[in-house]
Motif scaffolding. Structure first.
Motif, PDB file in Angstrom:
ATOM      1  N   ASP A  16     -10.436  -8.393  87.423  1.00 39.54           N
ATOM      2  CA  ASP A  16     -11.708  -8.992  87.858  1.00 39.54           C
ATOM      3  C   ASP A  16     -12.220  -8.320  89.129  1.00 39.54           C
ATOM      4  OD1 ASP A  16     -13.848 -10.713  87.655  1.00 39.54           O
ATOM      5  OD2 ASP A  16     -12.852 -12.352  88.721  1.00 39.54           O
ATOM      6  N   ASN A  64     -17.489 -14.034  78.014  1.00 38.46           N
ATOM      7  CA  ASN A  64     -18.258 -12.912  78.569  1.00 38.46           C
ATOM      8  C   ASN A  64     -19.472 -12.525  77.714  1.00 38.46           C
ATOM      9  OD1 ASN A  64     -15.302 -11.324  79.970  1.00 38.46           O
ATOM     10  ND2 ASN A  64     -16.878 -12.502  81.039  1.00 38.46           N
ATOM     11  N   ARG A  67     -22.975 -13.003  79.206  1.00 42.55           N
ATOM     12  CA  ARG A  67     -23.554 -12.093  80.216  1.00 42.55           C
ATOM     13  C   ARG A  67     -24.843 -11.459  79.703  1.00 42.55           C
ATOM     14  NH1 ARG A  67     -18.856  -9.358  83.828  1.00 42.55           N
ATOM     15  NH2 ARG A  67     -17.781 -11.321  84.220  1.00 42.55           N
ATOM     16  N   ARG A 178      -4.079 -11.539  89.002  1.00 44.33           N
ATOM     17  CA  ARG A 178      -5.540 -11.559  88.925  1.00 44.33           C
ATOM     18  C   ARG A 178      -6.092 -10.901  90.168  1.00 44.33           C
ATOM     19  NH1 ARG A 178      -9.893 -15.681  86.569  1.00 44.33           N
ATOM     20  NH2 ARG A 178     -11.744 -14.518  87.179  1.00 44.33           N
ATOM     21  N   ARG A 184      -8.002 -18.481  89.282  1.00 45.13           N
ATOM     22  CA  ARG A 184      -8.106 -19.265  88.045  1.00 45.13           C
ATOM     23  C   ARG A 184      -7.691 -18.390  86.864  1.00 45.13           C
ATOM     24  NH1 ARG A 184     -13.847 -19.452  89.817  1.00 45.13           N
ATOM     25  NH2 ARG A 184     -14.882 -17.608  89.013  1.00 45.13           N
ATOM     26  N   SER A 186      -9.302 -18.552  83.751  1.00 50.49           N
ATOM     27  CA  SER A 186     -10.476 -18.143  82.965  1.00 50.49           C
ATOM     28  C   SER A 186     -10.184 -17.934  81.472  1.00 50.49           C
ATOM     29  CB  SER A 186     -11.109 -16.880  83.561  1.00 50.49           C
ATOM     30  OG  SER A 186     -11.551 -17.111  84.874  1.00 50.49           O
TER      31      SER A 186
END
Ligand code: IPE
Ligand code: IPE
Ligand code: MG
Length: 243
Positions: A16, A64, A67, A178, A184, A186
């Protein structure tokens, strides 16, 4: 690697922070995704060298798709190009490539590339690199339950369900990383992360490199994995003496 220390058998990463990496440089978000691919190459190489068995990377979540269309199109195209350009090298390095997730929304061309890449590398027995794309942990659990229903199951057990998960062939992740500062999951590997050690870093994914990976693994080595037991029940070599 310190003597006597084994790397985690399975590392799972939420890559990320690409968008923020680009924004900081006044670049379009997609420039961050492009640089993110360089970080993937570096981390795959480092995992192979360290003798990690399984590396699972979250590339695109079921959420995603929300987006902007041009970013989604760019990501799908980047995935396709990466498959075109990187698979020979992965194959040459004895890496087995797997793609996890639903393929229902991928183009025919992308599906075909994925199949070809998986088939080409199927016989390799080095690092297993799994790319989670259009993957969601909830999707995975639901598809597993549906498979049990189709097989006529009248009762669901943990063992039966976990055998139907997309990564049933792999050990569960030992280390979850992450990047990008958010703490989190996700909707990544919900079931399989039950006993993983969690590691969060503020580094943005394009800045994550071998040194950052080594730092995450050092942190992992400090952890005492008890799986519900007490410290005293663990064999000596698995105990971590707390100060
Ligand atoms: C992760 O980076 C890549 C994908 C989710 C595809 P982001 O694109 O989420 O980057 P940020 O979080 O907006 O910085
Ligand atoms: C998680 O990142 C998914 C991937 C890295 C592929 P997101 O950027 O989509 O996660 P949220 O929306 O911040 O939770
Ligand atoms: Mg993000």
């Amino acid at each position: 690697m310190p003597e006597g220390r084994q790397p985690p058998r399975h590392i799972a990463i939420i890559m990320d922070g690409n968008g923020r990496w680009a924004k900081k440089r006044f670049l379009p978000r997609v420039a961050g995704h492009k640089r993110g691919l360089d970080a993937v190459r570096e981390v795959v190489g480092a995992c192979k060298e360290m003798g990690v068995g399984y590396l699972t990377l979250f590339a695109f979540s079921t959420e995603n798709w929300r987006r902007p269309q041009d970013e989604v199109t760019f990501l799908m195209d980047l995935f396709l190009r990466a498959l075109e350009h990187e698979v020979s090298k992965l194959h040459g390095n004895n890496i087995r490539l797997q793609v996890l997730g639903s393929r229902a929304r991928f183009s025919a061309e992308l599906c075909e590339r994925i199949d070809r890449a998986e088939q080409k590398t199927a016989g390799n027995d080095g690092l297993v690199l799994s790319i989670a794309a259009d993957y969601g942990g909830r999707w995975d659990i639901v598809q597993a339950a549906n498979q049990l229903l189709q097989q006529g199951a009248t009762e669901i057990t943990e063992e039966a369900l976990s055998r139907q998960l997309t990564m049933s062939w792999a050990p569960e992740p030992d280390l979850f990383i992450r990047t990008g500062g958010e703490q989190r999951i996700s909707n990544f590997l919900l079931w399989q992360l039950a006993y993983s050690e969690l590691y969060f870093t503020d580094l943005l994914w394009p800045d994550f490199d071998r040194a950052a990976l080594e730092q995450a693994i050092s942190s992992y080595w400090q952890r005492e994995r008890r799986f519900g037991r007490t410290s005293e029940q663990l064999p000596e070599h698995l105990r971590r003496d707390k100060p």
